[in-house]
Write an enzyme that holds these catalytic residues in place. Structure first.
Site, PDB file in Angstrom:
ATOM      1  N   TYR A 129     -45.616  36.915  91.692  1.00 57.60           N
ATOM      2  CA  TYR A 129     -45.629  37.272  93.107  1.00 57.60           C
ATOM      3  C   TYR A 129     -46.422  38.556  93.289  1.00 57.60           C
ATOM      4  CZ  TYR A 129     -44.408  39.174  97.581  1.00 57.60           C
ATOM      5  OH  TYR A 129     -44.511  39.723  98.828  1.00 57.60           O
TER       6      TYR A 129
ATOM      7  N   ALA B  23     -49.127  17.390 137.601  1.00 61.62           N
ATOM      8  CA  ALA B  23     -47.866  17.819 138.227  1.00 61.62           C
ATOM      9  C   ALA B  23     -46.718  16.871 137.944  1.00 61.62           C
ATOM     10  CB  ALA B  23     -48.066  17.968 139.735  1.00 61.62           C
TER      11      ALA B  23
ATOM     12  N   ASN C  31     -47.893   8.074 128.352  1.00 63.62           N
ATOM     13  CA  ASN C  31     -46.672   8.081 129.163  1.00 63.62           C
ATOM     14  C   ASN C  31     -45.421   8.199 128.308  1.00 63.62           C
ATOM     15  OD1 ASN C  31     -47.932   7.811 131.737  1.00 63.62           O
ATOM     16  ND2 ASN C  31     -48.359   5.687 131.243  1.00 63.62           N
TER      17      ASN C  31
ATOM     18  N   ARG D 270     -40.857   9.659 131.019  1.00 65.20           N
ATOM     19  CA  ARG D 270     -40.707   8.779 129.860  1.00 65.20           C
ATOM     20  C   ARG D 270     -40.970   9.466 128.517  1.00 65.20           C
ATOM     21  NH1 ARG D 270     -44.440   4.069 131.865  1.00 65.20           N
ATOM     22  NH2 ARG D 270     -45.219   5.745 133.213  1.00 65.20           N
TER      23      ARG D 270
END
Ligand code: UD1
Ligand code: MG
Length: 455
Positions: free
Chosen positions: A365, A10, A227, A15
């Site tokens: 292609y 939560a 963090n 940071r």
């Protein structure tokens, strides 16, 4: 015995400086919380409960039915977070494993060991600790004379003596469910931060004369929490090393593991050799004895055995056995190359099946096409599959020879054994064993298949 895991997710993750909730930041292709869930799944046997708060909607959407979620709002600390799961779990007994969702390197086996420790413990809970010379701001473990845990002291309130302690709180706990919920109510608000700290559960136990056990983790790297994005990169590197080593121990050669990026979930067979600067993403499955890279990017693709893929990019593609591809080939979604297909430099294939033995040596292609076995696609060939509004399909038979620089204006069908002249612009279907040439292409003559083959 019933074991339920609660993951705390939560917190804001301030940071990280990100719009994305911290636990959704990817590590080797999967969100941080996916890794945490994988680990708890190995130690618990009930559907896990995730406590969400910041970015709750995004996290809940991601989790789907892989977990139950409860919302913590406002976020008043780790003990308060666990308390939010009380309506779901109070009175259901068993063991409750609590982990923080920002520690993606914690292994399932380590958590399983913690659960085993608590099963043998007569006290109310057990916790993981780690010895580390770099304390990283973790809570310090204060042990009593008999070795049981007396307190967890957070760094900012620790005395100089306590700061020297090198045994740290990892942040994973296994509680006796009958004890936990009342104990949480007895945790007092922390006078410094105004939050309720789960670490104070130690104090609640010790005060009533109950023993808290600590299980020391062997590998300190498992306790690298995230963090900041610096930590994120550190964890990513460690996880990459772990995954790469697993593949090497399974029989895959990585010439330079440091420059090889393999996401979790990728499967690789024995004796496949991966050259440096190769990236294997998503749900990629690779068979045995392939040689891949250098400089190759593969996503969500399936590769058979004994293929060679050099400096190429593929996504959503399927290679059967013995395909030889690159350098500089690009396969997009729905490309399927059959056995022994050769695809050389500067080709692109999308939504097309090149059957066994097709050769496409140089810049072409091929899109929305089915190319029969043993057909040769000349340099510069293009399936003109898009008219500005719709995509159209090209069907080419077996043993066809497409001359260099042929434009195949779809929808179009070329029969078996057909042949186009160099520079042809083919706008009409070509019957089997027929040579067409020119702009627009016209039938020149009928061909005899055997003769043409030997020519
Ligand atoms: C915590 C521990 C510390 C331990 C460290 C290991 C506490 C008080 N301290 O500190 O002893 O060494 O982890 O990493 O527990 N969260 C919520 N709701 C909240 C607050 C936090 O869900 O109200 C979640 C966060 O999202 C995070 C986890 O709990 O996943 C840990 O919170 P964080 O603030 O990172 O605690 P630390 O300061 O790292
Ligand atoms: Mg933390």
């Amino acid at each position: 015995m019933k074991v339920t895991a609660i993951l705390l997710a939560a917190g804001q993750g301030t940071r990280m400086k990100s719009q994305l909730p911290k636990v959704l930041h990817p590590i080797l292709g999967q969100p941080m919380i996916w890794h945490a869930l994988e680990a708890v799944r190995q130690a618990a046997n009930e559907t896990p409960v995730v406590v969400v708060g910041h970015g709750a909607e995004k996290v809940t959407d991601y989790l789907g039915d892989s977990a139950r979620t409860v919302v913590q709002d406002p976020q008043l600390g780790t003990a308060h977070a666990v308390m939010q799961a009380a309506p779901l779990l109070r009175g259901t007994g068993g063991l409750v494993l609590v982990c923080y969702a920002d520690m993606p390197l914690l292994r399932g086996e380590t958590l399983a060991r913690l659960v085993e420790t608590q099963k043998r413990n007569s006290g109310p809970f057990s916790m993981l600790t780690v010895f580390n010379d770099d304390p990283r701001g973790f809570g310090r473990i204060v042990r009593g004379p008999n070795g049981t845990v007396q307190a967890i002291v957070e760094e900012y309130v620790a005395t100089e003596e306590q700061k020297k302690i090198r045994e740290l709180n990892v942040g994973a706990y296994c509680f006796n469910g009958d004890w936990l919920w009342d104990a949480l109510n007895r945790i007092e608000k922390n006078p410094h931060k105004g939050e309720y700290y789960l670490t104070d559960a130690v104090e609640v136990a010790v005060k009533t004369g109950l023993a808290v056990q600590a299980e020391v983790m062997e590998d300190a790297r498992e306790a690298i929490g995230v963090n900041t994005r610096v930590h994120l990169a550190e964890v990513e590197a460690e996880m990459r090393k772990r995954v790469n080593e697993m593949h090497m121990l399974n029989g895959v050669t990585l010439i330079d593991p440091v420059s090889t990026y393999i996401e979790v979930g990728v499967k690789i067979g024995r004796d496949t050799v991966i050259w440096p600067n190769t990236y294997l993403h998503g749900k990629t499955e690779i068979g045995e004895e392939n040689v891949i890279g250098p400089n190759t990017i593969i996503r969500d693709s399936k590769i058979g055995n004994r293929c060679k893929i050099l400096a190429s990019v593929m996504e959503g593609a399927w290679l059967e056995d013995d395909v030889d591809m690159g350098p500089f080939a690009r396969l997009r979604k729905g490309a399927h190359l059959g056995k022994h297909v050769h695809m050389g430099n500067f080709g692109e294939v999308k939504d097309s099946y090149l059957h066994d033995g097709v050769k496409m040596g140089h810049f072409s292609y091929i899109g929305n096409a089915d190319i029969g076995a043993e057909t040769n696609i000349g340099a510069g060939t293009i399936t003109c599959n898009y008219d500005g509004e719709k995509k159209h399909f090209t069907t080419i038979g077996e043993d066809v020879f497409i001359g260099s620089d042929t434009m195949l204006v779809a929808p179009l069908t070329l029969g078996d054994g057909a042949r186009t002249g160099a520079g042809a612009v083919v706008t009409k279907d070509v019957p089997a064993d027929t040579l067409v040439a020119g702009v627009p292409a016209r039938a020149i003559r009928k061909l005899e298949r055997a003769k043409r083959r030997n020519a």
